[in-house]
Design an enzyme around this catalytic site. Structure first.
Site, PDB file in Angstrom:
ATOM      1  N   CYS A 164     -67.928  30.831  30.701  1.00 34.76           N
ATOM      2  CA  CYS A 164     -67.966  32.284  30.820  1.00 34.76           C
ATOM      3  C   CYS A 164     -69.195  32.795  31.555  1.00 34.76           C
ATOM      4  O   CYS A 164     -69.326  33.999  31.777  1.00 34.76           O
ATOM      5  CB  CYS A 164     -67.885  32.911  29.430  1.00 34.76           C
ATOM      6  SG  CYS A 164     -66.521  32.239  28.455  1.00 34.76           S
ATOM      7  N   HIS A 303     -72.882  40.660  27.731  1.00 34.39           N
ATOM      8  CA  HIS A 303     -71.768  39.710  27.619  1.00 34.39           C
ATOM      9  C   HIS A 303     -70.762  40.243  26.601  1.00 34.39           C
ATOM     10  O   HIS A 303     -69.564  40.263  26.861  1.00 34.39           O
ATOM     11  CB  HIS A 303     -72.300  38.338  27.210  1.00 34.39           C
ATOM     12  CG  HIS A 303     -71.280  37.247  27.325  1.00 34.39           C
ATOM     13  ND1 HIS A 303     -70.591  37.010  28.498  1.00 34.39           N
ATOM     14  CD2 HIS A 303     -70.836  36.327  26.424  1.00 34.39           C
ATOM     15  CE1 HIS A 303     -69.758  35.990  28.314  1.00 34.39           C
ATOM     16  NE2 HIS A 303     -69.886  35.570  27.070  1.00 34.39           N
ATOM     17  N   GLU A 314     -76.646  37.958  20.828  1.00 34.15           N
ATOM     18  CA  GLU A 314     -77.022  38.649  22.054  1.00 34.15           C
ATOM     19  C   GLU A 314     -77.943  39.820  21.749  1.00 34.15           C
ATOM     20  O   GLU A 314     -78.911  40.082  22.474  1.00 34.15           O
ATOM     21  CB  GLU A 314     -75.785  39.126  22.815  1.00 34.15           C
ATOM     22  CG  GLU A 314     -76.114  39.700  24.172  1.00 34.15           C
ATOM     23  CD  GLU A 314     -74.881  40.022  25.011  1.00 34.15           C
ATOM     24  OE1 GLU A 314     -75.055  40.270  26.222  1.00 34.15           O
ATOM     25  OE2 GLU A 314     -73.763  40.017  24.469  1.00 34.15           O
ATOM     26  N   LYS A 335     -66.152  44.621  28.447  1.00 35.36           N
ATOM     27  CA  LYS A 335     -65.063  43.811  27.890  1.00 35.36           C
ATOM     28  C   LYS A 335     -64.250  44.600  26.865  1.00 35.36           C
ATOM     29  O   LYS A 335     -63.122  44.206  26.535  1.00 35.36           O
ATOM     30  CB  LYS A 335     -65.613  42.528  27.247  1.00 35.36           C
ATOM     31  CG  LYS A 335     -66.121  41.497  28.240  1.00 35.36           C
ATOM     32  CD  LYS A 335     -66.565  40.219  27.530  1.00 35.36           C
ATOM     33  CE  LYS A 335     -67.055  39.153  28.490  1.00 35.36           C
ATOM     34  NZ  LYS A 335     -68.348  39.496  29.109  1.00 35.36           N
ATOM     35  N   HIS A 340     -61.955  39.675  27.817  1.00 34.73           N
ATOM     36  CA  HIS A 340     -62.885  38.648  28.299  1.00 34.73           C
ATOM     37  C   HIS A 340     -62.206  37.844  29.406  1.00 34.73           C
ATOM     38  O   HIS A 340     -61.251  37.107  29.151  1.00 34.73           O
ATOM     39  CB  HIS A 340     -63.297  37.739  27.139  1.00 34.73           C
ATOM     40  CG  HIS A 340     -64.412  36.807  27.467  1.00 34.73           C
ATOM     41  ND1 HIS A 340     -64.946  36.690  28.733  1.00 34.73           N
ATOM     42  CD2 HIS A 340     -65.109  35.937  26.688  1.00 34.73           C
ATOM     43  CE1 HIS A 340     -65.910  35.790  28.712  1.00 34.73           C
ATOM     44  NE2 HIS A 340     -66.040  35.325  27.493  1.00 34.73           N
ATOM     45  N   PHE A 399     -69.643  28.810  26.911  1.00 34.31           N
ATOM     46  CA  PHE A 399     -69.518  27.575  26.139  1.00 34.31           C
ATOM     47  C   PHE A 399     -70.300  26.465  26.838  1.00 34.31           C
ATOM     48  O   PHE A 399     -70.348  26.396  28.073  1.00 34.31           O
ATOM     49  CB  PHE A 399     -68.047  27.156  26.029  1.00 34.31           C
ATOM     50  CG  PHE A 399     -67.241  27.959  25.043  1.00 34.31           C
ATOM     51  CD1 PHE A 399     -67.805  28.949  24.264  1.00 34.31           C
ATOM     52  CD2 PHE A 399     -65.882  27.704  24.882  1.00 34.31           C
ATOM     53  CE1 PHE A 399     -67.048  29.682  23.360  1.00 34.31           C
ATOM     54  CE2 PHE A 399     -65.111  28.425  23.983  1.00 34.31           C
ATOM     55  CZ  PHE A 399     -65.702  29.416  23.218  1.00 34.31           C
TER      56      PHE A 399
END
Length: 413
Positions: A164, A303, A314, A335, A340, A399
Site C-alpha cells: 500500500c 494513510h 498513524e 479513503k 483503500h 504490509f
C-alpha cells in the site's frame, strides 16, 4: 551538483469517485462516498459485501479496443490515467527527449482477477489452454511497461511493489530521479484492481476488511466504530517535470515536489510498529529531505485505512514526528470516499494533495461521527476546509513494514 527543482504538470485518475480528475476532485470536494455493494461477482457466500468499485469505466474511451483486450483491468486504469495526465500536461513527444522520460508506476498485486479466471480455465481445459496473454496481463510491472510502450518513454521504467506504499514510493522515486539529474520528466503513480473472490477473500480471512453493509458506515478512518478497510480499485498518475524544462515549454504547474522519505518498520508482515515508530521516522526523513520544519506542514493526506491498528499507530506517528504542532495540523483520509486502493492509493492521494494546495481546499474525512480517544487530532470531519496552506504531506504505510511520505509545496508562479 545542485539539486534541481521538480514540479507537477499533469494529473490523471480513474477511481471510485470519478473516471477523470475533474469528476473525481468535484466528488471529493462534495464529500461523495464511492463505496457500494460489490458487483464484480456474487457475494452470497461472502462475509464482505461492500467495496469501492470504479463505475461505468469503458477502456475504449481512451485505449484502443484491441489493445485493451490484452490488458488486465489494473493496466487499463493505469493507461487511461496516464493518457489523461499526458494530455493535461500538454507534452509533445516529438519535442521531448524520450530517453530522459521515466515511467514509475506501482501495483501491489497486479492482475489477480485474471489469474483466477485463467486458473479456472486451466483446471477445466488443461493448463496449456490458458491465454497466451496470461503472463503479460497479470505481472505487476505491466502497467508501467504498457505506459512506456504507448508513449515511447525510454528512461528508467520500474514498478515499485511495496504493497500500500507503492504509489507514494513511485512519486518519491520519480522526484529523486529528476531532482538528481537522471531524467527530466516522469509518469508516476499506481494502479490496482483486485476486487475478486480470491482478493477479497484473502483480506477477509485476515480480518482486514469491514463487514459493514451500510456504505455510509463502512470506510471509517479514525472513527471509534471503524472495523477494517473497504477495498477499492483505480489508478492515479502524475507527470513530474524538472522546473526549468516545464517553464521553457510554458507548462501549467499544480504544485512543487520538495521532499521524500521511505523506510521499513522491520517489525511484522502486516502490523505497524508499536507507536507508529517507523511511520514517524519516515515523516521525519521527508521533512529533512525537504529542508523544512515540522511547523511548515499545514495538511496531511493520511494513510487512514480504517483499521484499528493503522489509525491509532498513524496518529501516534504524527504526534512523534510533529510534536505539539500535531494538534495544529489539518489531517484527512480521502479513503473515507475512495476506499483503500492498495498500490494505487498513493498515486490518487498524491493527486488530491496537489489539488488541495492548488485550489486552497482541504478535503474532509467523511462519515467521521464517533470520536476515538486514541485518534484525537484534527481529521477535518465530514466537511472540507477552504484554507490555503504552503506545504502538504501524503503518507502511505504498507504490509511488510513499508513506509513512504512525499511533501508538496504550493506553487506561487
Amino acid at each position: 551538483m545542485d539539486k534541481r527543482r521538480v514540479v507537477i504538470t499533469g494529473l490523471g485518475t480513474v477511481n471510485p469517485t470519478g473516471n477523470t480528475v475533474a469528476q473525481s476532485w468535484a466528488a471529493v470536494r462534495n464529500g461523495v462516498c464511492g463505496v457500494g455493494p460489490i458487483t464484480h461477482y456474487d457475494t452470497s457466500n461472502s462475509k464482505t459485501k461492500l467495496a469501492a468499485e470504479v463505475k461505468d469505466f469503458d477502456p475504449a474511451v481512451r485505449v484502443d479496443k484491441r489493445e485493451s483486450r490484452k490488458m488486465a483491468r489494473f493496466t487499463q486504469f493505469a493507461m487511461a490515467a496516464a493518457i489523461e495526465a499526458m494530455e493535461d500536461a500538454g507534452i509533445d513527444m516529438e519535442k521531448t527527449d524520450a530517453a530522459r522520460f521515466a515511467t514509475i508506476v506501482s501495483s501491489g498485486i497486479g492482475g489477480l482477477p485474471n489469474m483466477e479466471e485463467e486458473h479456472a480455465k486451466g483446471e477445466q481445459k488443461g493448463f496449456d489452454r490458458v491465454s497466451p496473454f496470461f503472463v503479460p496481463m497479470t505481472i505487476a510491472n505491466m502497467a508501467a511497461g504498457q505506459i512506456a510502450i504507448r508513449f515511447g518513454l525510454k528512461g528508467m521504467c520500474v514498478a515499485p511493489v511495496t504493497a500500500c506504499a507503492g504509489g507514494t514510493n513511485a512519486i518519491g522515486d520519480a522526484f529523486h530521479r529528476i531532482r538528481d539529474g537522471y531524467e527530466d520528466l516522469a509518469l508516476c503513480g499506481g494502479a490496482e484492481s483486485c476486487i475478486s473472490p480470491l482478493g477479497v477473500g484473502g483480506f477477509t480471512s485476515m480480518k482486514a476488511l469491514t463487514a459493514a453493509t451500510d456504505p455510509a458506515r463502512a470506510s471509517l478512518p479514525f472513527d471509534a466504530e471503524r472495523g477494517g478497510f473497504v477495498i477499492g480499485e483505480g489508478a492515479g498518475i502524475l507527470v513530474l517535470e524538472e522546473l526549468e524544462h516545464a517553464l521553457a515549454r510554458g507548462a501549467k504547474i499544480y504544485a512543487e515536489v520538495v521532499g521524500y522519505g521511505t523506510n521499513c518498520d522491520a517489525h511484522h508482515i502486516t502490523a505497524p510498529a508499536p507507536g507508529g515508530a517507523g511511520g514517524a521516522a519516515c515523516m521525519q526523513l521527508a521533512l529533512a529531505d525537504a529542508g523544512i520544519r515540522p511547523e511548515d506542514i499545514g495538511y496531511i493526506n493520511a494513510h487512514g485505512t480504517g483499521t484499528h491498528l493503522n489509525d491509532s499507530c498513524e496518529t501516534e506517528a504524527i504526534k512523534t514526528a510533529f510534536g505539539a504542532h500535531a494538534y495544529k495540523l489539518h489531517i484527512s483520509s480521502t479513503k473515507s470516499m475512495t476506499g483503500h486502493l492498495l498500490g494505487a492509493a498513493g498515486g490518487v492521494e498524491g493527486i488530491f494533495t496537489a489539488l488541495a494546495l492548488h485550489d486552497g481546499y482541504l478535503p474532509a474525512t467523511i462519515n467521521l461521527k464517533v470520536p476515538d480517544p486514541a485518534c484525537d487530532l484534527d481529521y477535518i470531519p465530514n466537511v472540507g476546509l477552504n484554507e490555503q496552506v504552503e506545504y502538504a504531506m501524503s503518507d502511505s504505510l504498507g504490509f511488510g513494514g513499508h513506509n513512504a511520505c512525499v511533501i508538496f509545496k504550493r506553487w506561487e508562479g
